[in-house]
Design a protein around this motif. Structure first.
Motif, short mmCIF file in Angstrom:
data_model
loop_
_atom_site.label_atom_id
_atom_site.label_comp_id
_atom_site.label_asym_id
_atom_site.label_seq_id
_atom_site.Cartn_x
_atom_site.Cartn_y
_atom_site.Cartn_z
N GLN A 197 0.80 -1.21 0.00
CA GLN A 197 0.00 0.00 0.00
C GLN A 197 0.85 1.27 0.00
N ARG A 224 -8.62 3.18 -1.93
CA ARG A 224 -7.40 3.93 -1.67
C ARG A 224 -7.61 5.23 -0.88
N ALA A 247 -6.60 4.75 3.18
CA ALA A 247 -6.72 3.37 2.70
C ALA A 247 -6.51 2.39 3.85
N ALA A 252 -1.58 7.34 -5.16
CA ALA A 252 -2.11 5.98 -5.20
C ALA A 252 -2.49 5.59 -6.63
N GLU A 294 -1.25 2.28 -8.63
CA GLU A 294 -2.16 1.28 -9.20
C GLU A 294 -1.95 1.15 -10.72
#
Length: 579
Positions: free
Chosen positions: A20, A220, A227, A281, A285
């Motif tokens: 993460q 997220r 998140a 984020a 991703e």
């Protein structure tokens, strides 16, 4: 419990820090193997080659953190609840219950061993976690193995009361949202599914992959929760949360104990209305999705199917890759993601399913409280989109694509049918008859002729006409022979359909698989929500069983003559260039 704290679940230390926050790994978890004598404690991860060394260092740092100070009471209680939930989840299916009884007897000669085990789990203290971390998580007791793109080598480094299940019921608030509710108190869990119309039918070559990206970004962060807080809130009560996406939809799934249902509903409300899609984020991703695209390209069968679909459908509908492309992902921004979500995020384009340890009246009141004021931000629905979409197949062509592996893949793809057509049932049986080790393709091409490593078939009925594909993996020098054999088998299938023995076998297999899949309430909830969203109705699964049971040989022959036409096939051959 130590493994749960370290690497099980999206709120675990390893997942939060390495996936993460630092985007070092594609996947990571911790696990144990306890056969009764000496066992194993392991950590598994998938990472890019250039991140391997740093990933090892970060794993060691997290281990050291556990050894340097006791865990907090709150973190321990979260892990204990997760452990209890995971163990009780095995009782969802008959297979799970049998496995529990068998392992309890083998390991402890006690059929109630799991209950004793859970009581001991509840009694674990932070001091005990600290002690076992010191005793077992030692560098001198560790072996690290890695499979890398360059060289493979070994590296040495210092419950609720049981009750009857009700029939699903459909609740419709005034805003066109649909909610399917099924009370089933056999286990203490409740499954919550929210599914939205989306996928490749909503996409273009310019934004392909945005549905998959959106599904990941929904976890997220929101205006009020990071998140980590989203996941920790659900996993802290022994639940789990995830998102999914596909050709027709994207969605959010949660499973919690029944008492925590409204907490799950609050989180769902937060995700739907308050997601912020952080820029950092999003870049993480996108990088992960690009890695998945590269991995697909490296898998010959997956890549071949993508090539075949693109040739058959062109650059729209199912010709688009659900992961997108390097070009399309680069163009997706926070603003375009928000705009796309606003387009999909409408009550008429959404279905909820609540299955498990719940009460119909309590659920409907909670739904009205959290979602009764939800107004449409878009008038588009998945069915209006379908009515505007025209699919023209590009049939009767052949593609030969070179690659650098010493093997070949052959794919023969044909136009298929829709989820609304009764033709999908015989086609599904045809696909099954060509897919397992007892299938006609396997027995003839692999067993009798010895030409293929593997064979199979895929049937994809869509909201617009889908496809039916047959494939085989073989040696490069056998590729053209395989093409001829598959086309020959399809010509025979077109004329004769399935023999009665074949039909009986695949019909029993398909019906058995469908019943097994419905043992899990989460699977039931997701299937019912998707069926209702697509226009098939939330009771469609039961109705489909009757359709399969009623199929005759003549039904199969009628369908094969309309859909299996070798002249319309698109043929894709992936093989190395001649040396």
């Amino acid at each position: 419990v130590l493994a749960l704290l370290l690497g099980m679940g999206r709120s675990s230390r390893l997942f939060v820090e390495l996936h993460q926050k630092k985007a070092l790994v594609l996947a990571i978890d911790a696990w144990t193997f306890n056969p009764g004598a000496e066992g194993l404690f392991g950590i598994s991860a998938v990472t890019r080659a250039e991140n391997f060394k740093r990933t090892l260092e970060e794993i060691h740092a997290q281990i050291q953190g556990l050894k340097s100070r006791p865990v907090t009471y709150e973190e321990l209680q979260k892990a204990i609840k997760q452990c209890i939930a995971a163990r009780l989840a095995s009782r969802k299916t008959v297979e799970g219950q049998a496995a529990e009884l068998g392992s309890s007897w083998i390991l402890a000669k006690d059929l109630t061993f799991l209950d004793t085990y859970l009581e001991k789990i509840k009694a674990v203290t932070p001091e005990q976690i600290y002690e076992v971390a010191q005793r077992y998580l030692r560098l001198t007791n560790q072996t690290t193995c890695a499979l890398t793109p360059e060289v493979s080598r070994v590296v040495s480094v210092g419950t609720a009361p049981r009750g009857e299940a009700s029939r699903p019921q459909l609740f419709k608030p005034a805003n066109e949202l649909r909610v399917i509710i099924k009370e089933d108190r056999q286990l203490p869990f409740v499954n919550l599914v929210a599914v939205f119309g989306g996928g490749t039918l909503f996409e273009t070559p310019a934004n392909a992959g945005i549905t998959r990206l959106l599904s990941k970004m929904l976890l997220r962060g929101t205006k009020s929760r990071s998140a980590e807080q989203i996941v920790a809130t659900i996993e802290g009560v022994g639940g789990h949360i995830n998102t999914f996406s596909g050709n027709h939809s994207l969605g959010i799934t949660m499973e919690v104990f029944g008492d925590d249902f409204e907490l799950a509903l609050e989180i769902l409300h937060d995700l739907i209305f308050n997601s912020v899609f952080p820029a950092e984020a999003l870049e993480q991703e996108k990088a992960l999705q690009l890695d998945q695209i590269a991995a697909e390209r490296d898998d010959l069968l997956t890549h071949g199917l993508n090539v075949a679909k693109e040739r058959l459908f062109g650059s729209k509908a199912y010709g688009l890759n659900i992961l997108g492309s390097e070009e399309s992902l680069k163009k997706i921004t926070v603003e375009s993601l928000k705009e796309f979500w606003m387009r999909l995020c409408a009550p008429r384009n959404c279905v909820f399913a609540v299955y498990g340890n719940c009460d119909f009246d309590r659920v409907t009141r909670a739904i009205e409280r959290y979602f009764g004021a939800w107004c449409a931000t878009s008038e588009m629905s998945i069915h209006e989109l379908i009515s505007q979409l025209q699919v023209d197949f590009n049939t009767g062509s052949k593609v030969v694509e070179p690659h650098d592996k010493n093997q070949a893949v052959v794919i023969v793809i044909l136009p298929g049918t829709t989820v609304f057509s009764v033709d999908k049932y015989p086609i599904e049986l045809i696909q099954e008859s060509c897919s397992d080790i007892g299938s006609r393709l396997f027995m003839r091409i692999r067993e009798s002729l010895g030409l293929a490593y593997y064979t199979g078939a895929i049937n994809f009925p869509g909201l617009v006409p889908g496809y039916l594909a047959f494939y085989a993996g073989t040696a490069p020098n056998h590729a053209e022979t395989i093409v001829k054999e598959i086309l020959s088998d399809l010509a025979e299938l077109r004329q004769t359909g399935l023999q009665q023995e074949e039909l009986d076998r695949v019909k029993a297999k398909v019906l058995g698989q469908r019943k097994l899949s419905r043992q899990d309430l989460g699977n039931q909830a997701r299937a019912a929500a998707l069926d209702e969203l697509l226009g098939l109705g939330y009771l469609n699964q039961e109705a489909e069983d009757k359709h399969f049971e009623a199929i005759t040989r003549q039904d199969v022959v009628s369908v094969t003559q309309r859909y299996i036409d070798p002249e319309k096939a698109v043929i894709v051959v992936l093989k190395p260039e001649p040396s």
